[in-house]
Write a protein that holds these residues in place. Sequence first.
Motif, short mmCIF file in Angstrom:
data_model
loop_
_atom_site.label_atom_id
_atom_site.label_comp_id
_atom_site.label_asym_id
_atom_site.label_seq_id
_atom_site.Cartn_x
_atom_site.Cartn_y
_atom_site.Cartn_z
N GLY A 19 0.85 -1.19 0.00
CA GLY A 19 0.00 0.00 0.00
C GLY A 19 0.89 1.24 0.00
O GLY A 19 1.80 1.38 -0.81
N SER A 448 -7.13 -1.47 3.77
CA SER A 448 -6.95 -0.11 3.22
C SER A 448 -7.03 0.96 4.30
O SER A 448 -7.31 2.13 4.00
N PRO A 456 -4.39 -3.09 0.50
CA PRO A 456 -5.65 -2.46 0.06
C PRO A 456 -6.39 -3.25 -1.01
O PRO A 456 -7.62 -3.17 -1.10
N ASN A 459 -9.09 -5.43 0.48
CA ASN A 459 -10.10 -4.84 1.37
C ASN A 459 -11.48 -4.86 0.69
O ASN A 459 -11.67 -4.25 -0.35
#
Length: 829
Positions: A19, A448, A456, A459
């Motif tokens: 991320g 996230s 992320p 998610n």
Amino acid sequence: MKFKTIPVIIGTLSCVLVGSAAFAAVSTFAGPHEDGTAVTSIGMRVTPTGQQTSLGDLPLNSAISPDGKRLAVTNNGQGTQSLQLVDLADHEVDQTISYKSPESLYMGLAWSPDGTKLYASAAANSKIRTYGYSGGKLAEGAPIQLPTTTPAGKAVNLFPAGLAITPDGKRLVVADQLADAVSVVDLATGNVSTTPAGHRPLSVAVSPDGTTAFVTNQGASDISAVDITGAEPKVSRTVTVGLHPNKSVLSKGGHTLYVANGDDDTVSVVDTAAGTSTNISVAPEKGAPVGTNPTGLALDEAGHRLFVSNSGNNDVAVVDLAQKAVAGVVPVGWYPSSLAFSDGTLHVTNAKGLGAGPNNGPGHPNPESTAPAAENQYSGSMIVGTLSSFSVPEGGQLQKATEQVKNNNRPDTAGGNIIPRQPGQESPIKHVIYVVKENRTYDQVLGSLGKGNGDPSLNLFGDESAPNMRALSKKFTTIDNFYADAEVSANGWNWVASANSNPYAEQMWPANYSGRKAPYPSEGNAPEIAAQQPDNTYVWQRLAKAGVSFRNYGFYVSNNAGTFNAADPVLDAQTDHNYHGYDLNCPDSAGSFAPLKPGCGTPRIEEWANDFQSQVTSGTVPTVQFVRLPNDHTQATRVGAPTPKAYVADNDYALGKLVDTVSHSSAWKDTAIFVTEDDAQNGPDHVDAHRTLALAISPYTQTGKVDSTFYSTASMVRTIGLIAGIGPLTQFDAFATPMNASFTAKPDNTPYTALKPSYDMTTVNGANAPMAPQVATQDTATEDKIDEQLFNKSIWQSVNGADSKMPEPQHSVIGSGSSSQLAAKDPDG
């Protein structure tokens, strides 16, 4: 696949991006490591000795061929079950015979004395599989069919388990585990004679003269000596041994039977002539709580040493029979399940091998989909069993091995100013609320979040459907290295309530989940499920004995015409009988979906809140509360049911209301709310399939920091016990790290206000929902009767679109380590 083990290496490996945040990866994460070692979900290190061979899903038993050249292994997991032959000269798997549900295998294996045939139990199919053996290969022949009805015509599920063949090769003795019976098969005629035996018979050993079969009764504390000389077998003697005996082995002359007592941490030494027994402890030290969980046994050729597979300690004990004591232990893989000894080499099947690792590849579990996840992506079937083969060390080498096991399993005794170091010490926390939800991974809800170790791309449930879980994680402590100690709910609820899942449950749940006719081995008071004595296994029983007040909302209850009762009288006496147990047709919170059937009564969290408010008013808030909020399990894309996001939103809003209610009460100043999932089976995670959600919510955790300490279900159970003033239930919570690093000595009493999800909680699946027809075939009336793999794919598609593809696999090795994370370990902030 073969690999040699090397010592555990602890240290920084690399810096990778996940991320928007960078993490220094260190080996404090669960799962297999590149050096051939692993860390279990509890945090124990696994450093297997010797030559390692990959096997199938959950190898539970093994048997060496009479010529000593092949090892037969039965793999009895949730997915594809299989029978394998391992060449003991080169440690390669030479043959694999696979069985998909409803076809099955189970624990029973027996070679004919001349080595030309192999017999294997097929529990779900009420038969014994037969194989011819020639040229190093097996060929399956006609099975031996066992009775499926009693003489009176009543249906019966014998569920054949352990097998043993008489020395003359003429009769096969079968432990009928679910029928509390023993059968004897005449191999010439196929005639089957059955007699009642003890409770949940598991394994069989036959005397050298072929007159007596010794059967361990796993659901009790005894063995049955069965006379098999007559036309009908009959129990001639019952001998008391330790609690929940597993496998057994006879001495060469048949005068002594050794029995592994799974929930007693002992081996019973039975005098077969006198019918008496004595016990040898295999616990790691005197006074240790239960948890060694011995399962398998083997003797060396001379009969001087007994080897014991300690599934809970991930080791093999070497017992000096002259001294009747453990001389030392040898580290093996995760959850050793059976032993075979030949030509100076010990062969150990490790049911959980090196663990799971990430499950974020194509075909991963997806709560918005109903297509099956790939077996190698589902937590219940992705773990590869292993075989450890080695010459048993002696003298100084055995002592070095013993030290390695001690280091692998060394408990963390750290405490702090908030969490007591020992039960009975003072803490500003006086009340604990223990909230258990259903089956989510960390990445599915917090991937996230923008802080912590998330992916992320995985998610599914964001601020629209899980605003409270995410806000609470940000506002209090983001706990990003927490693992469920179970693969599925059937063993998850054992861990949640008793910090253990015993051999019976571990053997039985895969057959239950895969439609192979086994009972659900959890959430009951059956003696075989209790990992200790039935009245001394669960955390509430320990609280009651210590005089600690508690209240139950939905744990271990069943619906009795609209009243919810627990089978355990200790729990039932403190249960809110109006609080709805597991039922996905009834809401967790008011204002969400309409009940899908009559009789739901007050939504769960409103019922809890009414009870809690009366306790606050009367000054009777109990020390511990157990609260079950199940609806984040979802019914995937079942037509007419709430969508997955609606279910998660309903569940999330209930959690937010609980925290809101407590934080605006006079009890807030000295309360801690612990939240987790019973397991993580319903989704992917880029760290490990066991990684799940956890919250510690209190004025003493309102820091906004990230805590990347290695925690597990057992850590939460231990932390609750320390606050409540009771000692550890088992070796596992005694080992687990208490959650002190999530706390600070500087409280912030600011209350929390629940956030209403923006996602419409009344939204239901339409007829065109992704994979709706497949979902319609699934049973969601009780926990986990569904095809989890099917459900997870449908949920993914529900959130991301019917044409969406699963994320590609990621191979990042992530643990804790950034400076901001490490700072969170300072209890004073």
